[in-house]
Design a protein around this motif. Sequence first.
Motif, short mmCIF file in Angstrom:
data_model
loop_
_atom_site.label_atom_id
_atom_site.label_comp_id
_atom_site.label_asym_id
_atom_site.label_seq_id
_atom_site.Cartn_x
_atom_site.Cartn_y
_atom_site.Cartn_z
N LYS A 1 10.89 -8.97 -23.70
CA LYS A 1 10.02 -8.38 -24.71
C LYS A 1 8.88 -7.58 -24.07
O LYS A 1 8.59 -6.45 -24.46
N ARG A 2 8.25 -8.16 -23.06
CA ARG A 2 7.15 -7.47 -22.40
C ARG A 2 7.65 -6.24 -21.64
O ARG A 2 7.01 -5.20 -21.65
N GLY B 1 10.22 -4.42 -22.43
CA GLY B 1 10.52 -3.41 -23.44
C GLY B 1 9.26 -2.68 -23.90
O GLY B 1 9.25 -1.46 -24.07
N SER B 2 8.18 -3.44 -24.07
CA SER B 2 6.91 -2.83 -24.48
C SER B 2 6.37 -1.90 -23.40
O SER B 2 5.86 -0.82 -23.69
N LYS C 1 8.40 1.29 -23.45
CA LYS C 1 8.05 2.13 -24.60
C LYS C 1 6.72 2.83 -24.36
O LYS C 1 6.58 4.03 -24.61
N ASP C 2 5.73 2.10 -23.87
CA ASP C 2 4.42 2.68 -23.59
C ASP C 2 4.51 3.77 -22.52
O ASP C 2 3.87 4.81 -22.62
#
Length: 75
Positions: free
Chosen positions: A23-24, A26-27, A30-31
Amino acid sequence: MGGLSLWHWLIVLVIVVLVFGTKRLGSVGKDLGEAVKGFKKGMRDEDDKPSAQLRDERGNERESSESKQDERTPR
């Protein structure tokens, strides 16, 4: 010694996923993608601005040279 093989990179990837979680990661991805898009947009905007300014300056120069010609012409 030398470069890292494919197996080394896979082991590093597994360790990173275990430490940070999917999850981290992926973030972060994206950023990072949004930051790159913003940078590219900013570079395009910067490229467009000088050409518009040059057109304005050229237009102003033409007007000023025309007005000088009018002043030189006897009436």
